[in-house]
Design an enzyme around this catalytic site. Structure first.
Site: not given
Length: 682
Positions: A470-471, A477
């Site tokens: 997730h991180e 991004h």
């Protein structure tokens, strides 16, 4: 006489590769000097823009504004990019001192009526706007909207009060975070009998022993606390009394009537936010916070959360019956995770604890997380041992495109320590943007995995592995966004959109070719058996009643605190009573499933800028689940899919409307049915 005082390295651009801050040279006092000088320089630059006698244009107003504040930006990224990871007493003192000052400085810029008038003039010149490219037009629109929502249109008397409220809130938020960290450290659970730790891995036991030694408790074991209510050890500890002690420690943070009690801070923050919202022309803080978001209004948020809550409550009850049948006795909150794992093992023949030897951190990183990014985007990662992070535990990796073009640096800070705040997160240290000639980004990931003793492998839990993926989605991004203007760099997007790319990246954790690469037993070299993988996939919906319920309880609690008017906020004097009333009203008041965060340690909403926006995770999950469906329909983990996703989502930063970009990517708006199916709520 020779001056031996070292020069402040923050005052000039970093000479290191990719403009990595020179952390080995930076001392605490350098930050204070750089903040002071940076604010003064920025204010002078903004004043020059505001008093420019030339008619306002995009170049002399918007571009000039984007170029301003270089020293302040450089200092802020370095300090706040590491302050949660190095929360020493000295760093906390700087943060507490400068939070209100920096807030006052930001207000001086965004509430400047001269600057606001110039931006509005550019915006209202239809011919000039039509001549700009799409990203430039969006820059004008975003600056105008953000200044309007911030209160730039208020009269001067109201602005004076608004500035005071903002400064007070900045101080209180920093104090909340500081007191929560102190209370979490004080409440770490000390164990003096090794047999009580039955169920933990050898790595977890050695981590607890090391934590105890670090705190002067040789021969004992210390379990440090994590941010969410549900500590990961609750799923594996066989000793019921220790589970109870650990659960009670987790739930009592900030609620003990001591110097670190946060209840008065919660009430003060809620009241000040309500007053600020009214001053800005909104009925509640929730309405003000959501005015500039993809959701647009609290009503739309509550429409989604309210649709999910009853189904989650039903699933919780069904899960409870199965847990108690397995346990043979009524379960309590501290039993839930333990017996949930036993049911998973009985019903689906899946034992998540037994899978830990297959989730060795180094393989997860290189053969899982990095491998998925290589297959999807063509990225490669090379460790740079010649570059130093901000702490000896931090590792630095150089990131390249498939053709060898450098993208930037990825810093990984995996392990927990007393000076690191709870949870897991991503920060940017350098923002890519063309305007200022910064072609590369530098990002960090922080997790809080216990550090095992020397020579012991770091074995991740299933949830820690998912959090890692997730991180890293946030990190991608930040690394992949390519923008012209600093305002749109990396993850500078709407709060209720920023979780979408990170949640998509979680999908690769169980993708067959990725899982087969990294899920290898750290001792035997055996791959995770395919039949176990199949059962794991089949069992994914198990526990979603609890998982959805604890999340929704926190999200609805966040909305409730911020749906209060000024008068209603003043009338609330008992934090626990308000919390209980809210949860009962939404049907999630079961003591067996406490909120993921209770108010007294709800750092997301009282210090991490998710105020009235903790719903963002499930709001973004609507897009995420819809995207996973698209990948599955079109061949999965391929460069073609990755390039398309990069072009429309992670590669654009904040430079385009996110929902319009999503429609271009998907060909339609997201369908909520994929989320309902995933969580077993359909």
């Amino acid at each position: 006489m020779r001056d031996d005082t070292p020069a402040n390295p923050l005052l000039e651009p970093s000479p290191l590769p990719f403009s990595l801050p020179p952390f080995g040279l930076i001392r605490d006092e350098h930050y204070t000097e750089a903040f002071d000088r940076g604010m003064a320089e920025h204010r002078a630059e903004v004043d020059a823009i505001a008093i420019d006698p030339a008619p306002p244009t995009f170049e002399n107003t918007l571009v000039a504004l984007e170029r301003s504040g270089a020293l302040l930006s450089r200092t802020s990224l370095a300090f706040f990019g590491t302050s949660s990871s190095l929360a020493t007493a000295e760093v906390q003192a700087i943060e507490e001192d400068y939070a209100p000052r920096l807030t006052a400085h930001r207000d001086a810029v965004r509430l400047d009526p001269r600057l606001y008038a110039r931006i509005k003039a550019v915006h209202d010149d239809e011919d000039a706007m039509a001549a700009l490219d799409a990203e430039a037009r969006r820059l004008v629109e975003r600056h105008l909207t953000e200044m309007t929502v911030a209160g730039a249109g208020l009269d001067e008397e109201d602005k004076v009060r608004l500035r005071a409220l903002n400064e007070q809130l900045a101080t209180l938020g920093t104090r909340f975070e500081k007191q929560l960290l102190a209370d979490s450290n004080e409440l770490a659970v000390l164990v003096d009998d090794l047999t009580d730790l039955d169920g933990l891995t050898s790595g977890e036991v050695s981590a607890a022993a090391q934590a105890a030694r670090d705190h002067g408790h040789d021969g004992a074991w210390l379990i440090t606390l994590v941010l969410p209510t549900a500590h990961p050890h609750l799923a594996s500890l066989t000793d019921r009394d220790l589970r109870r002690r650990l659960h009670e420690a987790q739930g009592s943070r900030g609620d003990r009537g001591n110097a670190n009690d946060t209840k008065e801070l919660v009430l003060a923050i809620v009241r000040l936010r309500a007053e600020r919202a009214r001053l800005l022309g909104y009925p509640t803080h929730a309405a003000a916070a959501l005015a500039d978001s993809t959701a647009r209004s609290p009503e739309r948020v509550l429409g989604l959360l309210g649709r999910l809550a009853p189904a989650a409550a039903r699933n919780i009850e069904a899960e409870r019956e199965l847990l108690e049948a397995e346990a043979g006795h009524p379960v309590e909150a501290h039993d839930w995770a333990y017996w949930s794992e036993r049911v998973r093992a009985t019903r689906y023949a899946v034992d998540l604890a037994a899978m830990r030897p297959y989730f060795e951190a180094e393989r997860v990183l290189h053969d899982g997380i990095f491998r998925a990014a290589e297959r999807l985007y063509g990225l490669t990662f090379t460790e740079r041992e010649d570059l130093a992070g901000y702490h000896p535990d931090v590792r630095v990796f150089e990131v390249h495109e498939a053709d060898g073009t450098p993208i930037g640096l990825y810093l990984l800070d995996l392990h927990t320590r007393d000076t690191k705040k709870g949870g897991a997160w991503m920060n940017s240290l350098v923002h890519q943007n063309d305007l200022l000639g910064r072609p590369h980004a530098v990002v960090t990931n922080n997790l809080n995995v216990p550090k095992p003793g020397l020579g012991e492998p770091t074995l991740l839990t299933y949830d820690e592995t998912r959090t890692f993926f997730h991180e890293f989605g946030h990190a991608l991004h930040g690394l992949l966004a390519r923008v012209t203007y600093p305002h749109f760099a990396g993850t500078r997007v709407f709060r209720d959109f920023v979780e979408y790319p990170s949640q998509v990246n979680e999908m690769w954790m169980l993708w067959p070719e990725v899982l087969a690469s990294y899920a290898v037993h750290h001792e035997t070299g055996e791959r995770l058996p395919q039949e176990l993988v199949d059962r794991l996939v089949e069992a994914q919906a198990w526990g979603e009643g609890f998982g959805t319920g604890e999340y929704l309880a926190a999200a609805l609690l966040d909305q409730a605190w911020h749906a209060l008017s000024v008068e209603e906020a003043a009338a609330v004097t008992d934090v626990a009573a308000f919390e209980a009333q809210v949860l009962e009203q939404v049907g999630l008041g079961s003591p067996l499933v406490p909120p993921r965060y209770r108010s007294t340690y709800f750092a997301h909403t009282f210090s991490y800028a998710y105020d009235a926006q903790y719903y963002a995770y499930i709001w973004s999950e609507v897009l995420d689940a819809d995207t996973v469906a698209l990948f599955r329909e079109n061949g999965g983990l391929t460069r073609e899919n990755g390039d398309r996703y990069r072009r429309h989502v992670v590669g654009i930063g904040g430079a385009a409307d996110p929902l319009a970009s999503y429609r271009e990517f998907r060909g339609a708006d997201a369908n909520v049915r994929h989320l309902l199916e995933r969580r077993g709520l359909d």
